[in-house]
Design an enzyme around this catalytic site. Structure first.
Site: not given
Ligand code: PA5
Length: 444
Positions: A285, A306, A420
């Site tokens: 990310e 494996h 989303k």
């Molecule tokens: O790193 C990030 O920003 C995402 O993985 C969020 O943590 C994830 O989408 C969850 O979001 P939230 O904490 O707003 O529910």
């Protein structure tokens, strides 16, 4: 924690790695001065040294309430609001603890998928049990977590009554906004705040990770201590050659420039499976944007030798490996002698299982290097809170530096929104009417 890049060095000239030193120094300076892209999300940088004993005591006190009143606690969260806690818990827990009676509440994870069967079965398990919920969402509006929490809140109130539910539901969310905050304030749940300037994937050392880890009975002060020590070890004034985060960031960028587009995080301990998952999110990310970034993959060895071993040994040479090596197991077990020796394994009799594992690790390293796979090794002494704290901060700091050297903003995740929008349009969420029509057309 020790970083060893010698088995990657033969694949990229030392000069090329060292050439990253100025860019790395600039990245470190930009992080410290808050002048880099994403500078509103740098709260993680000095988070370990900012955590006070009072704050740890506050988390432990809340954990104690859950521990005293629950036989199971569901941690509802996804992505950065989930993986850090799970990584630490799985690494520290007895692998079969779920089968054993225990004084610690059983920690369950949900809110990280939309599997109807998963949620149905979870509810089936929780019915009749004394359970609590830690609802974790920074935005407070994440669909997976919100649907799950809706189910769990109702179940908890139905099963345990409104007053007890108020005691055993805790929210970790934004200080002011989002549905999780609104509900928590209305219902009077205890809450912890996810700081505005800490992104989800950098939040394991906030209450997001600390509370579930404390509820499970682990020592969060030691976890934080490990992170604090690594914060010092990787500080801006530690020279490039001695700074583990700078070295890791340099070698992976140098390998990427040589065409090594995939980094495989390897462990030889099944308990580290979720550390792999946490790491994949952290690096994926942070770096995968603007049409660039190393693809973070992960394997559990020797299990995956494996299955994926063939590809790694012999497939396209676009990969490098980073191995998390654990020096010592926490327990002792030897290979037994067998009079009949039908399996021919008596040459191992009396040896520690871990010795076999270590030889598998060394043998794999040499084989993969021979096969053209650069190999970076990160060694930790053992799986405990302190060493995991070091490892977590090491990866976070190196990630921040590495992403900046790559030339991306390591602290945003614009690409996560695309699915989303489509999902909401398909579900006819109010406000998505125009997109709804267009997307129905595209699906024809
Ligand atoms: O790193 C990030 O920003 C995402 O993985 C969020 O943590 C994830 O989408 C969850 O979001 P939230 O904490 O707003 O529910």
């Amino acid at each position: 924690m020790k970083l060893n890049t010698s088995k990657a060095a033969q694949f990229v000239a030392a000069e090329k790695v060292n050439n990253y030193a100025p860019a790395i120094a600039a990245a470190q300076k930009a992080l410290e001065e808050g002048t880099c892209p994403g500078n509103d999300f740098l709260g993680w940088l000095h988070l370990p040294s900012e955590i006070t004993p009072e704050f740890i005591a506050e988390i432990n006190a809340c954990a104690q309430v859950l521990r005293e009143n629950c036989e199971a606690v569901v941690v509802a969260g996804i992505g950065g609001s989930y993986l850090g806690a799970r990584a630490v818990l799985e690494a520290l827990s007895d692998s079969f603890s779920w089968l054993k009676p225990s004084d610690n509440p059983r920690i369950l994870f949900a809110g990280n998928n939309i599997g109807e069967d998963y949620l149905y079965e979870l509810i089936g398990y929780l019915k009749g049990k004394k359970f609590g919920v830690i609802n974790i969402s920074k935005s407070g509006t994440t669909t997976e977590t919100a649907i799950t929490f809706r189910l769990l809140k109702k179940l908890c109130e139905d099963e345990r009554g409104k007053d007890m539910a108020k005691k055993v539901i805790v929210a970790i969310t934004d200080a002011k906004k989002g549905a999780a905050r609104t509900t928590a304030d209305k219902e009077g749940y205890q809450t912890f705040v996810i700081p505005d300037n800490v992104g989800g994937r950098f939040s394991v050392l906030t209450p997001v990770g600390l509370l579930p880890i404390a509820v499970a009975g682990f020592d969060i002060a030691q976890l934080v201590k490990g992170a604090q020590d690594m914060e010092k070890e990787a500080a801006i004034d530690v020279p490039f050659e001695q700074n583990p985060c700078a070295q890791y960031a340099a070698i992976r960028n140098a390998l990427y420039a040589e065409g090594k587009k995939i980094e495989i995080l390897v462990n030889f301990q099944p308990k580290l499976h979720y550390m792999n998952e946490w790491w994949k999110q952290l690096y994926g990310e942070s770096e995968g944007k603007d049409k660039k970034g190393i693809f973070p993959a992960a394997v559990d060895f020797s299990t995956d030798l494996h299955s994926m071993g063939q590809w790694i040994q012999d497939g396209e040479r676009t990969i490098f490996e980073t191995v998390i090596s654990v020096d010592k197991p926490n327990s002792t077990l030897q290979v037994p002698a067998d009079e009949e020796n039908l399996d021919g394994l008596n040459f191992l009799a009396g040896k520690r299982i871990d010795e076999v594992n270590h030889m598998a690790e060394l043998g794999t390293q040499l084989a993969h290097v021979d096969g053209g796979v650069p190999n970076i090794r990160i060694s930790i002494e053992k799986l405990d809170e302190y060493n995991l704290g070091q490892l977590i901060y090491f990866f976070e700091k190196a990630c921040g530096i590495s992403g900046l050297v790559l030339g991306v903003n390591p602290f945003n995740q614009p690409g996560v929104e695309a699915y989303k929008k489509n999902m909401f349009a398909l579900l006819n969420k109010p406000g998505y009417e125009a997109e709804s029509k267009a997307i129905q057309e595209r699906l024809k």
